[in-house]
Design a protein around this motif. Structure first.
Motif, PDB file in Angstrom:
ATOM      1  N   TYR A  11       0.889  -1.162   0.000  1.00  0.00           N
ATOM      2  CA  TYR A  11       0.000   0.000   0.000  1.00  0.00           C
ATOM      3  C   TYR A  11       0.922   1.205   0.000  1.00  0.00           C
ATOM      4  CZ  TYR A  11      -3.859  -3.090   1.316  1.00  0.00           C
ATOM      5  OH  TYR A  11      -4.796  -4.073   1.337  1.00  0.00           O
ATOM      6  N   LEU A  14       4.210   1.080   2.011  1.00  0.00           N
ATOM      7  CA  LEU A  14       4.096   0.044   3.031  1.00  0.00           C
ATOM      8  C   LEU A  14       4.035  -1.349   2.391  1.00  0.00           C
ATOM      9  CD1 LEU A  14       3.603  -0.498   6.122  1.00  0.00           C
ATOM     10  CD2 LEU A  14       1.161  -0.466   5.581  1.00  0.00           C
ATOM     11  N   VAL A  16       3.090  -4.842   2.739  1.00  0.00           N
ATOM     12  CA  VAL A  16       2.244  -5.616   3.648  1.00  0.00           C
ATOM     13  C   VAL A  16       2.465  -7.116   3.468  1.00  0.00           C
ATOM     14  CG1 VAL A  16      -0.124  -6.113   4.316  1.00  0.00           C
ATOM     15  CG2 VAL A  16       0.555  -3.776   3.829  1.00  0.00           C
ATOM     16  N   PRO A  35       0.267 -12.343  14.592  1.00  0.00           N
ATOM     17  CA  PRO A  35      -0.104 -11.103  15.272  1.00  0.00           C
ATOM     18  C   PRO A  35      -0.921 -10.170  14.381  1.00  0.00           C
ATOM     19  CG  PRO A  35       2.271 -11.194  14.878  1.00  0.00           C
ATOM     20  CD  PRO A  35       1.718 -12.510  14.486  1.00  0.00           C
ATOM     21  N   SER A  36      -1.625  -9.269  15.016  1.00  0.00           N
ATOM     22  CA  SER A  36      -2.399  -8.253  14.324  1.00  0.00           C
ATOM     23  C   SER A  36      -1.468  -7.410  13.453  1.00  0.00           C
ATOM     24  CB  SER A  36      -3.080  -7.401  15.392  1.00  0.00           C
ATOM     25  OG  SER A  36      -3.801  -6.392  14.795  1.00  0.00           O
ATOM     26  N   GLY A  37      -1.906  -7.132  12.225  1.00  0.00           N
ATOM     27  CA  GLY A  37      -1.093  -6.314  11.330  1.00  0.00           C
ATOM     28  C   GLY A  37      -0.080  -7.107  10.521  1.00  0.00           C
ATOM     29  N   SER A  38      -0.087  -8.434  10.653  1.00  0.00           N
ATOM     30  CA  SER A  38       0.920  -9.232   9.945  1.00  0.00           C
ATOM     31  C   SER A  38       0.540  -9.495   8.485  1.00  0.00           C
ATOM     32  CB  SER A  38       1.161 -10.560  10.682  1.00  0.00           C
ATOM     33  OG  SER A  38      -0.040 -11.273  10.859  1.00  0.00           O
ATOM     34  N   GLY A  39      -0.683  -9.104   8.091  1.00  0.00           N
ATOM     35  CA  GLY A  39      -1.065  -9.237   6.680  1.00  0.00           C
ATOM     36  C   GLY A  39      -2.033 -10.379   6.403  1.00  0.00           C
ATOM     37  N   LYS A  40      -2.602 -10.957   7.441  1.00  0.00           N
ATOM     38  CA  LYS A  40      -3.490 -12.111   7.257  1.00  0.00           C
ATOM     39  C   LYS A  40      -4.729 -11.750   6.425  1.00  0.00           C
ATOM     40  CE  LYS A  40      -4.069 -12.666  11.725  1.00  0.00           C
ATOM     41  NZ  LYS A  40      -3.345 -11.459  12.210  1.00  0.00           N
ATOM     42  N   SER A  41      -5.364 -10.647   6.797  1.00  0.00           N
ATOM     43  CA  SER A  41      -6.574 -10.247   6.054  1.00  0.00           C
ATOM     44  C   SER A  41      -6.229  -9.855   4.622  1.00  0.00           C
ATOM     45  CB  SER A  41      -7.260  -9.068   6.744  1.00  0.00           C
ATOM     46  OG  SER A  41      -7.740  -9.443   8.011  1.00  0.00           O
ATOM     47  N   THR A  42      -5.120  -9.163   4.477  1.00  0.00           N
ATOM     48  CA  THR A  42      -4.706  -8.757   3.132  1.00  0.00           C
ATOM     49  C   THR A  42      -4.473  -9.991   2.259  1.00  0.00           C
ATOM     50  OG1 THR A  42      -3.655  -6.811   4.091  1.00  0.00           O
ATOM     51  CG2 THR A  42      -3.014  -7.387   1.850  1.00  0.00           C
ATOM     52  N   ARG A  45      -7.797 -11.361   1.242  1.00  0.00           N
ATOM     53  CA  ARG A  45      -8.440 -10.490   0.247  1.00  0.00           C
ATOM     54  C   ARG A  45      -7.781 -10.634  -1.119  1.00  0.00           C
ATOM     55  NH1 ARG A  45      -8.590  -6.420   4.331  1.00  0.00           N
ATOM     56  NH2 ARG A  45      -7.010  -5.277   3.175  1.00  0.00           N
TER      57      ARG A  45
HETATM   58  P1  ADP Z   1      -3.977  -8.635   9.892  1.00  0.00           P
HETATM   59  O1  ADP Z   1      -5.226  -9.116   9.266  1.00  0.00           O
HETATM   60  O2  ADP Z   1      -2.930  -9.682  10.048  1.00  0.00           O
HETATM   61  O3  ADP Z   1      -4.230  -7.949  11.208  1.00  0.00           O
HETATM   62  P2  ADP Z   1      -3.952  -6.735   7.728  1.00  0.00           P
HETATM   63  O4  ADP Z   1      -3.806  -7.528   6.474  1.00  0.00           O
HETATM   64  O5  ADP Z   1      -5.307  -6.246   8.067  1.00  0.00           O
HETATM   65  O6  ADP Z   1      -3.333  -7.546   8.938  1.00  0.00           O
HETATM   66  O7  ADP Z   1      -3.014  -5.478   7.666  1.00  0.00           O
HETATM   67  C1  ADP Z   1      -1.628  -5.559   7.435  1.00  0.00           C
HETATM   68  C2  ADP Z   1      -1.051  -4.173   7.314  1.00  0.00           C
HETATM   69  O8  ADP Z   1      -1.556  -3.555   6.146  1.00  0.00           O
HETATM   70  C3  ADP Z   1      -1.388  -3.243   8.462  1.00  0.00           C
HETATM   71  O9  ADP Z   1      -0.255  -2.471   8.747  1.00  0.00           O
HETATM   72  C4  ADP Z   1      -2.509  -2.410   7.904  1.00  0.00           C
HETATM   73  O10 ADP Z   1      -2.524  -1.146   8.517  1.00  0.00           O
HETATM   74  C5  ADP Z   1      -2.147  -2.305   6.453  1.00  0.00           C
HETATM   75  N1  ADP Z   1      -3.311  -2.168   5.574  1.00  0.00           N
HETATM   76  C6  ADP Z   1      -4.315  -3.077   5.434  1.00  0.00           C
HETATM   77  N2  ADP Z   1      -5.212  -2.666   4.543  1.00  0.00           N
HETATM   78  C7  ADP Z   1      -4.799  -1.457   4.105  1.00  0.00           C
HETATM   79  C8  ADP Z   1      -5.296  -0.508   3.145  1.00  0.00           C
HETATM   80  N3  ADP Z   1      -6.426  -0.723   2.469  1.00  0.00           N
HETATM   81  N4  ADP Z   1      -4.568   0.618   2.948  1.00  0.00           N
HETATM   82  C9  ADP Z   1      -3.427   0.835   3.629  1.00  0.00           C
HETATM   83  N5  ADP Z   1      -2.892  -0.004   4.519  1.00  0.00           N
HETATM   84  C10 ADP Z   1      -3.565  -1.137   4.764  1.00  0.00           C
END
Ligand code: ADP
Ligand code: MG
Length: 274
Positions: A11, A14, A16, A35-42, A45
């Motif tokens: 992003y 950043l 990710v 951990p939170s913020g490690s990129g799991k949701s990304t 997606r």
């Molecule tokens: P997790 O699900 O492991 O908690 P995320 O995939 O949600 O992690 O997020 C990983 C990193 O990417 C975080 O630092 C988050 O702030 C950043 N991030 C996630 N989505 C976006 C976005 N749409 N734009 C900018 N940064 C993002």
């Protein structure tokens, strides 16, 4: 079923996802922890084409769905996604929530058939051919009736048939999430992706949602589930991926990850959550 090859997602500046590679076989149940913020949701997606990866490939059924030239809608329909926050349409009834995507999809298919019929008709004029047309349900009534029947069958399965005409706001979190799960199932997906499906629930509702997911496990559904429920991951996963700072730091059987973690980051994480 899914081959992920050096997947990266930025992003802006950043980074990710910093190069994720893994293979998800048919019937596997992959738990992703970290951990939170490690990129799991990304990562999820990207698998579901809700994000465009910066580089790398995702081969699903032999097609690289990370390639922007590919029609992702064709492939996305085979992936069911369930989110932490349910993501039901609050202005639609339960049954409309479940019917929406299948009806849309089949209506699109119908449009395609109509278009094909049009060309067949033109060709027939020139060739004096009597090739039969596609059978067309011009009103779409059959599509709706079938989608409704299927939606009711799914609602019966989870014991919520009486909520068909209710609005999501009148339901408990556990009910909403179970409806979100069957809504995904209504598309007959080949794989189900869950992003922390129980994290937004009151503790007393976690069990009913996990039970439904377990039923899918028993039916052999391929699934990828991001979860903080370590007990659940241990019980149902065939493989656990530990993600940290945009990478898979360690992957192993649940026994391997939970009882004999190798990576210091995995050890540190597990010491906090177990
Ligand atoms: P997790 O699900 O492991 O908690 P995320 O995939 O949600 O992690 O997020 C990983 C990193 O990417 C975080 O630092 C988050 O702030 C950043 N991030 C996630 N989505 C976006 C976005 N749409 N734009 C900018 N940064 C993002
Ligand atoms: Mg997340």
């Amino acid at each position: 079923m899914i081959d992920v090859i050096d997947l990266k997602k930025n992003y802006g500046k950043l980074e990710v996802l910093k190069g994720i590679s893994t293979t998800i076989k048919k019937g596997e149940k992959i738990a992703i922890i970290g951990p939170s913020g490690s990129g799991k949701s990304t990562f999820l997606r990207c698998l579901n084409c809700m994000e465009d990866p910066t580089s790398g490939a995702i081969i699903f059924d032999g097609v690289n769905i990370a390639d922007r030239k590919v029609n992702i809608n064709i492939h996305r329909r085979h992936m069911g996604m369930v989110f932490q926050q349910f993501n039901l349409f609050n202005n639609k009834t339960v049954i409309d929530n479940i019917m929406l995507a299948p009806v849309y999809l089949h209506t699109q298919d119908l449009r395609m058939k109509k278009l094909k019929n049009f060309f067949i008709r033109i060709r027939n004029i020139f060739t004096n051919n009597k090739k039969t047309y596609y059978e067309i349900d011009t009103t779409g009534a059959k599509i709706k009736a079938e989608a409704k029947e299927n939606a009711l069958r799914l609602l019966r399965r989870i014991g919520l048939e009486d909520k068909a005409d209710a609005y999501p706001s009148t339901l408990s979190g556990g009910q909403k999430q179970r409806i979100a799960i069957i809504r995904a199932l209504a598309m007959n997906p080949k794989v189900m992706l869950f992003d922390e499906p129980t994290s937004a629930l009151d503790p007393e509702m976690v069990g009913e949602v996990l039970d439904l997911i377990k039923q899918l496990v028993d039916e052999g559904m391929t699934m990828v589930i991001v979860t903080h429920e370590m007990g659940f991951a241990k019980e149902v996963a065939t493989r656990v991926l530990f993600m940290d700072e945009g990478k898979i730091r360690e992957e192993n059987t649940p026994e391997g990850i939970f009882s004999h973690p190798q990576d210091p980051r995995t050890k540190e994480f597990l010491s906090k959550v177990l």
